[in-house]
Design an enzyme around this catalytic site. Structure first.
Site, PDB file in Angstrom:
ATOM      1  N   CYS A  68     -40.514  30.514   6.406  1.00  0.00           N
ATOM      2  CA  CYS A  68     -39.385  29.924   4.852  1.00  0.00           C
ATOM      3  C   CYS A  68     -40.189  28.907   3.867  1.00  0.00           C
ATOM      4  O   CYS A  68     -40.641  28.723   3.948  1.00  0.00           O
ATOM      5  CB  CYS A  68     -37.851  29.496   5.701  1.00  0.00           C
ATOM      6  N   HIS A  77     -36.349  34.293   9.261  1.00  0.00           N
ATOM      7  CA  HIS A  77     -36.316  33.599  10.678  1.00  0.00           C
ATOM      8  C   HIS A  77     -36.604  34.149  12.011  1.00  0.00           C
ATOM      9  O   HIS A  77     -35.504  33.865  12.343  1.00  0.00           O
ATOM     10  CB  HIS A  77     -35.337  32.376  10.312  1.00  0.00           C
ATOM     11  N   GLU A 102     -37.446  33.244  14.347  1.00  0.00           N
ATOM     12  CA  GLU A 102     -37.347  32.037  15.606  1.00  0.00           C
ATOM     13  C   GLU A 102     -36.135  31.849  15.580  1.00  0.00           C
ATOM     14  O   GLU A 102     -35.305  31.467  16.513  1.00  0.00           O
ATOM     15  CB  GLU A 102     -38.006  30.183  15.379  1.00  0.00           C
TER      16      GLU A 102
END
Ligand SMILES: Nc1ncnc2c1ncn2[C@@H]1O[C@H](COP(=O)(O)OP(=O)(O)O)[C@@H](O)[C@H]1O
Ligand SMILES: [Mg+2]
Lengths: 224, 81, 760, 81
Positions: free
Chosen positions: A85, A194, A196
Site C-alpha cells: 500500500c 494488505h 499482513e
C-alpha cells in the site's frame, strides 16, 4: 531470518507487518525512517499507512527519508523489499518500481475484502503461491489506482512482472486490473492490498496473506 | 521575500477521475459546453530574500522531484518578486 | 492595549461585553464577586467559555448527578465520571477507557472538518487517560436519505470520519446511520473512541508537585474556534479591527498520530506527572482543570505559547480551540528527556508555566499580569441551573395515537413484499456505502466489525482477552416515552454486546437534545437521564462518562430526543466470539424471548406508514439480563454458532441479515400462537435469534428451560431449498413455511441498493 | 473555446497541514529560508465557445460554491481566450 519493518512518521500497519513476519516464522526488526542503518536485515517490508500524512502525494516525502537512501541502494543490490500500500507508493516514488499510484476512480477511500489472482510466482515474495492461485485479502486505500504509460504496462505484462491482479471488482481504477508488480530481478515487490491483515483467521477475512511472508523466508533459505 | 508558485497537473494522457467528477457536476449544475476539466495542485511558497543562483536551481529540482511526480505529472513554476 | 489586573483595579467601571460572550448579568456579577473587582478581558474570556453550556454542563448537571447517585455496586470502575473518560477494569491487569462525544454543530457548518475534528477530539480524551487509542465508532443521524440537506452533509461527514480515523490508524468497528426528518438541518455526529492500558499506566489530569513545569505540545495555536471572543479582540484593537479568525477548525490527523506516539512514549518513560488534552476552551480549560485538580495553583507565561498566527491576542490564545494539542505536567529534571522524545516524533513542545500552591491561576503576558483567579471557580464552580421542565402538552395525544389502526399485511404476498420493502428501508438497509470508507483492519486486532452487532477487538494477543462495544438509540422510542426510550437504547446496546459473547461491563452516553430553555425538551432530558440511571442500576453496569449536546433544533423544532448509549463488554478469549452469520446446513435457528404485538415507534410504522405514535415496546431489564447471561454462556460453552439481536425491523430483519452475512438460506416457520406479521415485524425487546448445532440442541434448550427463558425453534439452516421452491438448483432462499419464499439475491439487492441509489 | 483557470486556496487563517508538511520537506531537502507554504487546488476547465454573460456568471458562482468551499477557501478565477 531478520526482516526489517520500517516505521515512518504516519506508518500505521507497521505493527501488523511485524506480526505477520513473526507468524510466518521470521524475526521482525524495527527500522526507523530517520536512521540509515539497515541493521543487517535479510529483507525489508515497507508497511502501509499515511507516511507524512500523505499530504503531498502518497509516499512522496517518505522517499527522501534517510532510511530510503540505504534501502534504495541495497534493493538495487538485491535486498528483497516488499512495499504494501503506502509502501508500494514509496517504491514507485523512489523509482524502484515503475509507474505511480493515483486517486481511486471512485474518489472514495475503499476498504473491502478483495479477490486477487496471483499471476507471478517467481518473485521472492510470491514463491510459496501456486501460479494462478486465487486469494482474498483486505484492500484499503484512497490512492491505489496503478498507472503507467502503455509501453511500461506492456513491458510489465510481457516480462511477467504483474504479480497480482484484481478479480471481480477493480476497486480503484488500476490500469489492467494490476494489484501488484515486481522489478526485473524479482526482489522488489509492490502490492496495493494488505496481506499482513490476512494472516490469522480471527482477525482477517482469510489467512491467504501468509504465503507472502513465508515465501520470503523460503526464498532467502534457498538463496543462502 | 520572494513568492514561488508551482502548478502541478496530471499529464494529459493520465486519467483524472477528480477532473471528470467535476466536469460531471458542472454539467449537472447547468454549465453547458464543458469540454474538459483537469484538476491539479498549486503550491505557493514564500522564501526569505531573493531566490537566485543555486537556491533557484534547487527550487526547480524540488518542484520537479518533490512537488510533482514526473511519471504522471507536469509542473510549471514561476517566481514573483 | 492589554487589559491587565492593575488596569482592572484602576478602571473598575469599564463596561465589558459579557452578554456578547454568552454570560448572563448575574453570572457576570458572580465573577465580580469572586474576584472582588471586575475581570480583565482575559479573565472574562476564560470564565465565559468555561461557564458555557458546552463546558460547564450548567443545565444538565443536576440531572447527570443521578449517574453517580444511582451507581450500581461494582468493582470494575477504576476511574469514574468527571475525568476525561472513565476507566474500567477488564481483568489480567488491563484497563479500558471509552467515551462518546458529539460534534453536531461543527459538522453541519463544515461536514468534513466538523466530523474529522470530532474524531480527533475524542481520541485525545482517551489518550489523556494514558491509554493507547484502539478503535473508533461513529453514531450518525441525518434527515431523510433523499433530503437535499442529507446529500449535502452526509458524504462530507462520512469522508471526514474516515479521513481522520483512517489516517490516524484506528479501525472503525461500528456505529449507526439513522435517518429521520427531525435531523434535517441538524445532523448528529457522535464519535466514540476506546483505548486500553495496563492499570499502572492510568494517568489523570492534575497538576501535582510544586515547581513542576507545564508543557504545551503538539500543533501550534491558531485562531480556531474563537468566534465569540472577537468582541473582546475588537475592544483591544485600536484601529483596523482584528484580523479575521477562522470559524472552522481544520483537523490534522497526521499531527494527531505523532501526538499519540509521542504521548505514549513520554508516559511509558515515566516522564509525566499529569496530563490533559486540549479540547473545548483550549488553554483556559487545561490550565484551570489541571491546577484545581492538583496543588491548587499555577503560573502561566502566555507569551511562550507557540503561535500559528502571530496576531492573536492573549484573550484569543486562552480560548483558542486549535486541534491536536496536549498539556503535560513534567518534573524539571525530566524536561530534557521529555523534549527529546517530542523531538523524535517531530512534535513541538514548550514550557508555558509552573505548578505552585498559591491557590491562584495567574497568567502573564510579556511581564504583565492579565489573569489572577482561583482556578476552581473557573473549572468546577460554574453556574448550575435547575431549569424548569414539564411534560409536553402533546405527549398524551402522541401516546394515544397508537399503531393499531394502521393496515397490516396479511396475505403471503403482502408479507413477502413487506419483508423486501423493510430490508430496503433507509434505516435498515446495508450501510456499506458508509462503512466501506472506513479502515476496519488496521492494528490487526479487529475480531468483529460492522455489520456485526458489536465491534470487538483483541486487547491481549497472548491471552486473547478482548472487548466489545456497541452504540444504540431509537429516537422514536425516546420521543414516545423518553424514560423508556433511554432504557431501550441501553437494553439494545447491552443485548448487542452480549450477542457477540462479551459480558457487558460499563456504559457511556451522548445525550443529544433540543434546547434546554424549552421546558418540554428539558422534561425529555430529565426523563431520559433518570431512565438511563435507573436502567444502569438495574442492569448492574455503571455509567463511566459521556457528553451532552443541547440546542439541536431547527427553529422551534427539536430533534427526536436521542440519548445514544454505548455499552462496553469484556470477553476473556475473543476466539469464542459469536458472529452473526449462521453456519452450515442443518443448524437450528432459535428465537429467544417473548414476542408481543408491539409496533409503537417501530420501523414498520415509520417506513411503511410514516406513523409515530403509541407506546414503545415494553422494557424488561431483568429479561435483558437473563438473555445476556444465556448468550454469554452459549458462547462460553460452545453451544452457539451465531447470534443476532432482534431490534429495528423485528425478526424478519434479523433473519435477513444473518442469511445475507452467511450467504446461505434457511427454512423458517411461525411459532405457534403468533400471527405471521407480528412474528416477523414486531419490535418486542429482550429477544435474539441464535443458531445452535444439532449436537448442542438439547444442552442449550435445557439451559433455557432451567433459566426460564422462552426459546422457540423457528427454522433450520438449509442451502438446498432453491430447487424445491422452483428456482435453479443452488439458489439460496429464505423460506417461510406456508407463507412465502424469497431468494437471497433479491433480498440482497433490495438491502444493498438503497444508499448507493441516492448517494452514488 | 475558452479556458478557465480556477485557483482555490485555503483562507490564510485556516490551518493548512499539507502546506506545512511540504514546508518541512523542502527544508529537510536543503532549501533554506522557506517562510511559508500553502497548498491549493487548480482547475483547468475548457468550455466550448465564448464564456460570457450568464454563462460567465454561472461559472463564477460554481467556482465559488462547487470548486471551492467558501467556509474555508478562497478562489481566483481567470478566463484565457
Ligand atoms: N456510521 C457507522 N460507522 C460504522 N459502522 C456502522 C455505522 N453505521 C452502522 N454501522 C454498523 O452497521 C451495523 C448495523 O447497524 P445497526 O442496524 O444500527 O445495528 P443494530 O441494529 O444492531 O444496532 C452495525 O455493525 C453497526 O456498527
Ligand atoms: Mg444489532
Amino acid at each position: 531470518m531478520r526482516i526489517g519493518v520500517v516505521t515512518f512518521p504516519g506508518s500505521l500497519d507497521d505493527r501488523d507487518a511485524a506480526r505477520a513476519v513473526r507468524i510466518a516464522g521470521g524475526e521482525p526488526i524495527p527500522l526507523w525512517h530517520g536512521d540509515d542503518d539497515l541493521k543487517s536485515v535479510d529483507a525489508v517490508v515497507l508497511p502501509g499507512g499515511f507516511s507524512y500524512g500523505d499530504y503531498l502525494r502518497c509516499g512522496a516525502i517518505a522517499r527522501f527519508a534517510p532510511v530510503m537512501h540505504s534501502l534504495v541502494a541495497a534493493a538495487e543490490g538485491g535486498l528483497p523489499v516488499l512495499g504494501i500500500c503506502n509502501g508500494f507508493q514509496i517504491l514507485c516514488e523512489s523509482h524502484l518500481l515503475p509507474g505511480a499510484l493515483t486517486r481511486n476512480d471512485s474518489l472514495h477511500f475503499v476498504c473491502r475484502d478483495q479477490r486477487l489472482r496471483i499471476e507471478d510466482v517467481t518473485s521472492m515474495w510470491t514463491s510459496d503461491f501456486d501460479a494462478g492461485q486465487e486469494i482474498v485479502i483486505p484492500l484499503k486505500n484512497g490512492e491505489g489506482g496503478y498507472v503507467a504509460d502503455e509501453a511500461t504496462l506492456d513491458r510489465l505484462e510481457g516480462e511477467g512482472r504483474v504479480i497480482a491482479r484484481y478479480l471481480e471488482v477493480n476497486p480503484n481504477g488500476s490500469r489492467r486490473d494490476i494489484a501488484g508488480i515486481r522489478n526485473e530481478r524479482g526482489n522488489v515487490v509492490g502490492l496495493m492490498p494488505h496481506p499482513e491483515h490476512a494472516v490469522e483467521a480471527l482477525t482477517g477475512p482469510t489467512t491467504d496473506g501468509l504465503p507472502f511472508f513465508t515465501s520470503i523466508l523460503t526464498s532467502l533459505v534457498a538463496a543462502a | 521575500m520572494a513568492r514561488v508558485v508551482v502548478d502541478v497537473m496530471l499529464k494529459p494522457e493520465i486519467l483524472d477521475p477528480q477532473g471528470r467528477a467535476v466536469q460531471g457536476a458542472l454539467g449537472r449544475l447547468g454549465l453547458t459546453g464543458v469540454a474538459d476539466v483537469r484538476q491539479g495542485k498549486q503550491f505557493v511558497i514564500e522564501v526569505d530574500g531573493e531566490l537566485e543562483g543555486e537556491r533557484l536551481e534547487l527550487m526547480h529540482k524540488l518542484a520537479e522531484e518533490l512537488l510533482s511526480n514526473p511519471v504522471i505529472e507536469d509542473y510549471r513554476m514561476r517566481v514573483e518578486a | 492595549m492589554i487589559d491587565t489586573v492593575t488596569h482592572a483595579i484602576e478602571d473598575p467601571d469599564h463596561v465589558q461585553p459579557f452578554a456578547e460572550l454568552g454570560l448572563k448579568p448575574d453570572e457576570y456579577q458572580r465573577i465580580r464577586d469572586i474576584l472582588d473587582r471586575r475581570p480583565t478581558s482575559s479573565e472574562l474570556a476564560m470564565y465565559s467559555v468555561m461557564w458555557s453550556e458546552h463546558c460547564s454542563y450548567k443545565s444538565s448537571k443536576v440531572h447527570l448527578r443521578q449517574f453517580g447517585e444511582k451507581k450500581p455496586e461494582t468493582d470494575v470502575l477504576l476511574v469514574g465520571i468527571g475525568e476525561n473518560a472513565g476507566v474500567v477494569d477488564i481483568g489480567d491487569g488491563w484497563a479500558v477507557t471509552f467515551k462518546v462525544e458529539s460534534h453536531n454543530h461543527p459538522s453541519y457548518v463544515e461536514p468534513y472538518q466538523g466530523a474529522a475534528t470530532g474524531v480527533g477530539g475524542i481520541v485525545r480524551d482517551i489518550l489523556s487517560m494514558g491509554a493507547r487509542p484502539l478503535a473508533v465508532m461513529d453514531p450518525l443521524r441525518f434527515g431523510p436519505l433523499d433530503a437535499p440537506d442529507t446529500r449535502r452533509v452526509l458524504p462530507g461527514i462520512v469522508a471526514g470520519v474516515g479521513g481522520y480515523g483512517n489516517c490516524l490508524g484506528l479501525p472503525n468497528i461500528g456505529g449507526e446511520v439513522v435517518f429521520d426528518p427531525t435531523y434535517v438541518g441538524n445532523p448528529l455526529v457522535n464519535a466514540l473512541c476506546v483505548g486500553a492500558m495496563r492499570h499502572e499506566d492510568i494517568h489523570l489530569a492534575s497538576a501535582k508537585g510544586v515547581g513542576n513545569l507545564v508543557v504545551l505540545y503538539g500543533a501550534r495555536t491558531g485562531g480556531d474556534g474563537i468566534g465569540g471572543v472577537s468582541v473582546l479582540a475588537s475592544e483591544t484593537f485600536d484601529e483596523g479591527g482584528p484580523t479575521k479568525r477562522p470559524s472552522v477548525q481544520v483537523g490534522d490527523p497526521f499531527m494527531e498520530k505523532l501526538l499519540i506516539e509521542a504521548t505514549l512514549e513520554v508516559l511509558h518513560s515515566g516522564l509525566v506527572e499529569g496530563i490533559q488534552d486540549l479540547g473545548g476552551a483550549g488553554i483556559s480549560c487545561a490550565t484551570s482543570e489541571l491546577a484545581s485538580n492538583g496543588e491548587g495553583g499555577m503560573h502561566v507565561w502566555l507569551d511562550h505559547v507557540l503561535l500559528r498566527d502571530p496576531t492573536l491576542t492573549p484573550e484569543e490564545i486562552l480560548m483558542s480551540e486549535s486541534q491536536e494539542r496536549m498539556c503535560a505536567i513534567v518534573r524539571p529534571d525530566n524536561l530534557e528527556a521529555f523534549l527529546a522524545l517530542c523531538g523524535k516524533w517531530d512534535v513541538e513542545a514548550v514550557v508555558i508555566g509552573e505548578v505552585n500552591d498559591s491557590g491562584r491561576l495567574t497568567v502573564d503576558w510579556h511581564g504583565e499580569r492579565i489573569v489572577d483567579v482561583p482556578p476552581r471557580t473557573v473549572a468546577h464552580e460554574g453556574p448550575v441551573y435547575d431549569r424548569p421542565y414539564h411534560r409536553p402538552s402533546w405527549q398524551d395525544a402522541l401516546q394515544a395515537d397508537g399503531p393499531d389502526r394502521l393496515p397490516r399485511p396479511s396475505t403471503p404476498d403482502e408479507l413477502r413484499a413487506t419483508l423486501l420493502t423493510m430490508a430496503a428501508a433507509p434505516n435498515l438497509a446495508s450501510k456499506s456505502w458508509v462503512t466501506s470508507q472506513y479502515d476496519r483492519y488496521v492494528l490487526g486486532n479487529t475480531v468483529l466489525a460492522q455489520p456485526e452487532d458489536a465491534g470487538m477487538i483483541r486487547i491481549d494477543e497472548e491471552t486473547g482477552r478482548g472487548i466489545a462495544v456497541s452504540t444504540d438509540c431509537n429516537g422514536r422510542f425516546a420521543k414516545l416515552d423518553p424514560y423508556a426510550g433511554a432504557q431501550l437504547a441501553l437494553a439494545e446496546s447491552y443485548r448487542n454486546v452480549a450477542a457477540s459473547g462479551a459480558i457487558p461491563l460499563a456504559v457511556t452516553n451522548c445525550l443529544n437534545f433540543g434546547s434546554p430553555e424549552d421546558p418540554e425538551v428539558m422534561w425529555q432530558f430529565a426523563q431520559a437521564t433518570t431512565g438511563l440511571a435507573d436502567g444502569c442500576l438495574e442492569l448492574g453496569i455503571p455509567v463511566t462518562g459521556g457528553n451532552v449536546s443541547f440546542y439541536n433544533q431547527t427553529g422551534d423544532t427539536a430533534i427526536l430526543p436521542t440519548p445514544v448509549v454505548g455499552v462496553l463488554g469484556v470477553i476473556d478469549d475473543v476466539d469464542r466470539r459469536t458472529p452473526m452469520a449462521w453456519g452450515p446446513d442443518g443448524e437450528l435457528i432459535y428465537l429467544l424471548g417473548d414476542t408481543r404485538d408491539e409496533f409503537g415507534g417501530s420501523e414498520w410504522a415509520h417506513h411503511v406508514h410514516g406513523h409515530l405514535g403509541g407506546l414503545p415496546p415494553m422494557v424488561d431489564l431483568q429479561r435483558e439480563r437473563l438473555l445476556g447471561e444465556i448468550l454469554v454462556a452459549g458462547s462460553r460453552d460452545g453451544m452457539l454458532t451465531a447470534a443476532h439481536d432482534v431490534s429495528d425491523g423485528g425478526v424478519a430483519q434479523s433473519l435477513v441479515e444473518m442469511a445475507l452475512r452467511a450467504g446461505i438460506g434457511a427454512r423458517c416457520w411461525v411459532p405457534d400462537g403468533l400471527d405471521p406479521f407480528t412474528f416477523l415485524f414486531s419490535e418486542s425487546t429482550g429477544r435474539a435469534v441464535v443458531v445452535v448445532p444439532r449436537s448442542e440442541e438439547l444442552r442449550f434448550t435445557e439451559m433455557c428451560a432451567a433459566r426460564q427463558l422462552p426459546a422457540h425453534r423457528v427454522g433450520v439452516v438449509d442451502s438446498g431449498l432453491g430447487a424445491d421452491a422452483g428456482y435453479p438448483a443452488g439458489t439460496q432462499v429464505l423460506q417461510f413455511s406456508d407463507q412465502f419464499t424469497v431468494t437471497l439475491d433479491e433480498v440482497r439487492d433490495a438491502h444493498e441498493r438503497t444508499l448507493p441509489a441516492i448517494l452514488g
